[in-house]
Design an enzyme around this catalytic site. Structure first.
Site, PDB file in Angstrom:
ATOM      1  N   ASN A   1     -26.428  46.199 -25.075  1.00 33.25           N
ATOM      2  CA  ASN A   1     -27.737  46.700 -24.553  1.00 33.25           C
ATOM      3  C   ASN A   1     -27.526  47.644 -23.600  1.00 33.25           C
ATOM      4  O   ASN A   1     -26.365  47.471 -22.671  1.00 33.25           O
ATOM      5  CB  ASN A   1     -28.692  45.628 -24.155  1.00 33.25           C
ATOM      6  CG  ASN A   1     -28.082  44.743 -23.125  1.00 33.25           C
ATOM      7  OD1 ASN A   1     -26.922  44.606 -23.070  1.00 33.25           O
ATOM      8  ND2 ASN A   1     -29.087  44.243 -22.188  1.00 33.25           N
ATOM      9  N   ILE A   2     -28.516  48.753 -23.570  1.00 32.63           N
ATOM     10  CA  ILE A   2     -28.278  49.960 -22.536  1.00 32.63           C
ATOM     11  C   ILE A   2     -29.532  50.107 -21.848  1.00 32.63           C
ATOM     12  O   ILE A   2     -30.531  50.483 -22.557  1.00 32.63           O
ATOM     13  CB  ILE A   2     -27.789  51.125 -23.227  1.00 32.63           C
ATOM     14  CG1 ILE A   2     -26.387  50.684 -23.936  1.00 32.63           C
ATOM     15  CG2 ILE A   2     -27.528  52.303 -22.049  1.00 32.63           C
ATOM     16  CD1 ILE A   2     -25.869  51.987 -25.032  1.00 32.63           C
TER      17      ILE A   2
ATOM     18  N   GLU B   1     -28.515  45.381 -30.901  1.00 35.47           N
ATOM     19  CA  GLU B   1     -28.768  45.269 -32.153  1.00 35.47           C
ATOM     20  C   GLU B   1     -28.841  46.767 -32.671  1.00 35.47           C
ATOM     21  O   GLU B   1     -28.284  47.160 -33.665  1.00 35.47           O
ATOM     22  CB  GLU B   1     -29.777  44.177 -32.668  1.00 35.47           C
ATOM     23  CG  GLU B   1     -29.584  42.913 -32.327  1.00 35.47           C
ATOM     24  CD  GLU B   1     -30.388  42.454 -30.796  1.00 35.47           C
ATOM     25  OE1 GLU B   1     -30.355  43.446 -29.993  1.00 35.47           O
ATOM     26  OE2 GLU B   1     -31.085  41.644 -30.731  1.00 35.47           O
TER      27      GLU B   1
HETATM   28 ZN    ZN Z   1     -34.246  44.296 -29.507  1.00 34.10          ZN
END
Ligand code: ZN
Length: 129
Positions: free
Chosen positions: A41-42, A53
Site C-alpha cells: 500500500n502507498i 492489491e
Molecule cells: Zn483496497
C-alpha cells in the site's frame, strides 16, 4: 505455493509507504503462467492512496498479464507481525472482480491457518457489465 506467496507478501509489506494509517499491507499476485507480481500500500496526504492489491494488479496488467490465479494478502500495523487475516477493501474487491474468474483465490493467513476465498465469497451480487 500458498505459503510461499504469503511469505512474498510479508516481504513486500515492508516496503509499504503508510505514514498516515501506519497499517502496512503486502500482496503477492500469481498469474496462471506462474509469474508473480508484488504490491504494497502507498498512501498520500493529498489524494487517495493505492492499496497493495491494486498495486500488484496494476503492475501485472501494465506488463500485459490478464490471467490470474490467486492473490496472497497480509496486513498489520507497523511494527507488528501480520497474524490476523487481512481482506481486501470494497474498492479493491470491485476492481479485482473485473479481472478474475470464479476459480481465483484470495489467500489470507489467520493465526497460522491459511484460508482462501473466491470473489463470490467476498463480493456476491457485484456490479458488472
Ligand atoms: Zn483496497
Amino acid at each position: 505455493m500458498f505459503e510461499k506467496d504469503i511469505e512474498l507478501a510479508k516481504q513486500v509489506r515492508l516496503n509499504s509507504y503508510s505514514p498516515y494509517s501506519n497499517y502496512r499491507v503486502g500482496a503477492c499476485l500469481r498469474c496462471k503462467d506462474g509469474s508473480t507480481y508484488l504490491g504494497c500500500n502507498i498512501e498520500n496526504h493529498g489524494i487517495q492512496g493505492i492499496c497493495a492489491e491494486r498495486t500488484a494488479f496494476a503492475k501485472a496488467i501494465s506488463e500485459g498479464k490478464r490471467d490470474f490465479e490467486s492473490i496472497a494478502i497480509v496486513g498489520a500495523p507497523k511494527g507488528k507481525d501480520p497474524i490476523e487475516k487481512c481482506l481486501p477493501c470494497g474498492y479493491c474487491r470491485q476492481f479485482i472482480s473485473e479481472f478474475v474468474d470464479d476459480e481465483f483465490k484470495f489467500i489470507v493467513e489467520n493465526n497460522g491457518e491459511i484460508i482462501t476465498y473466491t470473489i463470490n465469497d467476498l463480493l456476491p451480487n457485484r456490479f458488472g457489465l
